[in-house]
Design an enzyme around this catalytic site. Structure first.
Site, PDB file in Angstrom:
ATOM      1  N   GLU A 121       0.803  -1.221   0.000  1.00 21.80           N
ATOM      2  CA  GLU A 121       0.000   0.000   0.000  1.00 21.80           C
ATOM      3  C   GLU A 121       0.838   1.275   0.000  1.00 21.80           C
ATOM      4  O   GLU A 121       0.306   2.375  -0.170  1.00 21.80           O
ATOM      5  CB  GLU A 121      -0.948  -0.004   1.209  1.00 21.80           C
ATOM      6  CG  GLU A 121      -2.037  -1.075   1.091  1.00 21.80           C
ATOM      7  CD  GLU A 121      -2.942  -1.151   2.302  1.00 21.80           C
ATOM      8  OE1 GLU A 121      -2.540  -0.644   3.369  1.00 21.80           O
ATOM      9  OE2 GLU A 121      -4.035  -1.715   2.187  1.00 21.80           O
TER      10      GLU A 121
ATOM     11  N   GLU B 188       7.545 -21.559   7.927  1.00 16.92           N
ATOM     12  CA  GLU B 188       7.775 -20.677   9.073  1.00 16.92           C
ATOM     13  C   GLU B 188       8.851 -21.208  10.015  1.00 16.92           C
ATOM     14  O   GLU B 188       9.410 -20.470  10.823  1.00 16.92           O
ATOM     15  CB  GLU B 188       6.486 -20.446   9.854  1.00 16.92           C
ATOM     16  CG  GLU B 188       6.008 -21.623  10.684  1.00 16.92           C
ATOM     17  CD  GLU B 188       4.859 -21.224  11.605  1.00 16.92           C
ATOM     18  OE1 GLU B 188       4.954 -21.543  12.796  1.00 16.92           O
ATOM     19  OE2 GLU B 188       3.889 -20.615  11.133  1.00 16.92           O
TER      20      GLU B 188
END
Length: 309
Positions: free
Chosen positions: A92, A123
């Site tokens: 963004e 992960e």
């Protein structure tokens, strides 16, 4: 159960984000409205938890802004929900602040595929974190923010540790106190929101807390870098009809000029909002506005001061 599995279970049992709340054991029997009220009450606690970490957040922002002012990048690194939030915040920044390609980056354990599905074992891989950062060529000018609700996710901890070894500024954002992630970073930010409504579902309060902190890290950093004029997004990139309309509105709010003058200024500056504001307020032409902004490091207030003599 293996010794390794027992150790991991014991570790999870010690985390606030994983704690079981017996008083909520019957929530599946509650009416929907009561569940909604319960969740809303839980969410209402998050802002206060973030508020208790404002000094640490502010220190991190000032350090990030100093590096970025010298040309450094801001890189978020995490797995699962935490990684997705980092990618979201990074994605963004170009339309909101007209950041350069690659200036704000989000990396997630398992790569782009992990944005929409689970990538098994990603992960848990410290080596994968090191590879992802090496692919970006992380160096001393950059900042790496590791994000992990538990504060123990191997990918996030390794990303911060590796970045720090490379001389980069490091921030560790977690939702448990005394986390390995915060300990590995120069700037530890531990926002403790307490146990979740659904035991261990850290996409809830912990995820909300992480989003709020990431909002602060990127937005306030960009304000410090002169990417705004007051509370106006004067560096907005007008890449669609909505943003083009917003650009005109921002110029109007900043200058009070009539529509025709705004259109002329935007035309003279190739649609650059910040330049158009300077054209109108300083009474200069497009090339002069561009020069003044370049000389002021893109800071509109400084350019206006220079133009005023």
């Amino acid at each position: 159960m293996t010794t390794e599995h027992r150790a991991l279970r014991a570790e999870l049992d010690s985390l606030t984000t994983e704690a079981f709340r017996p008083e909520l054991a019957d929530i599946d029997t509650l009416p929907t409205l009561d569940l909604a009220r319960l969740m809303n009450g839980e969410d209402a606690q998050v802002a206060a938890a973030v508020g208790r970490r404002l000094p640490e957040i502010s220190a991190a922002v000032d350090a990030i802004a100093a590096r970025m002012a010298d040309g450094g990048r801001l890189v978020y690194a995490g797995a699962g929900t935490a990684g997705r939030l980092g990618v979201l915040d990074a994605s963004e920044c170009p339309p909101t602040f007209n950041t350069r390609p690659g200036q704000v980056v989000g990396v997630i354990a398992g790569g782009p595929e992990a944005l929409v599905t689970s990538v098994e074992g990603a992960e848990d891989s410290a080596e994968l974190a090191r590879q992802d950062l090496d692919a970006l060529g992380i160096g001393a000018a950059d900042t790496v923010v590791g994000i992990s609700a538990s504060g123990r996710t191997p990918y996030a901890v390794a990303a911060v540790a590796h970045a720090r070894a490379l001389g980069a500024l490091t921030v560790g954002l977690a939702c448990n106190e005394g986390s390995p992630l915060a300990a590995a970073a120069e700037h530890g930010v531990e926002v403790v929101v307490g146990p979740e409504l659904l035991t261990g579902s850290t996409r809830l309060k912990a995820g909300t807390a992480q989003k709020l902190v990431l909002n602060m890290l990127s937005t306030i950093t960009m304000i410090r870098l002169g990417k705004t004029y007051g509370n106006l997004m004067v560096d907005v990139r007008a890449s669609n009809d909505k943003l083009r309309a917003r650009s005109r509105r921002i110029v109007a709010l900043a200058t009070g000029a009539p529509d025709a003058e705004i259109e002329d200024a935007l035309t003279a500056t190739g649609g650059e909002v910040k330049n158009a504001v300077l054209v109108i307020l300083a009474g200069v032409d497009g090339p002069t506005a561009a020069r003044l902004l370049e000389e002021s490091g893109g800071r509109l207030r400084a350019a206006l001061t220079t133009a005023a003599g």
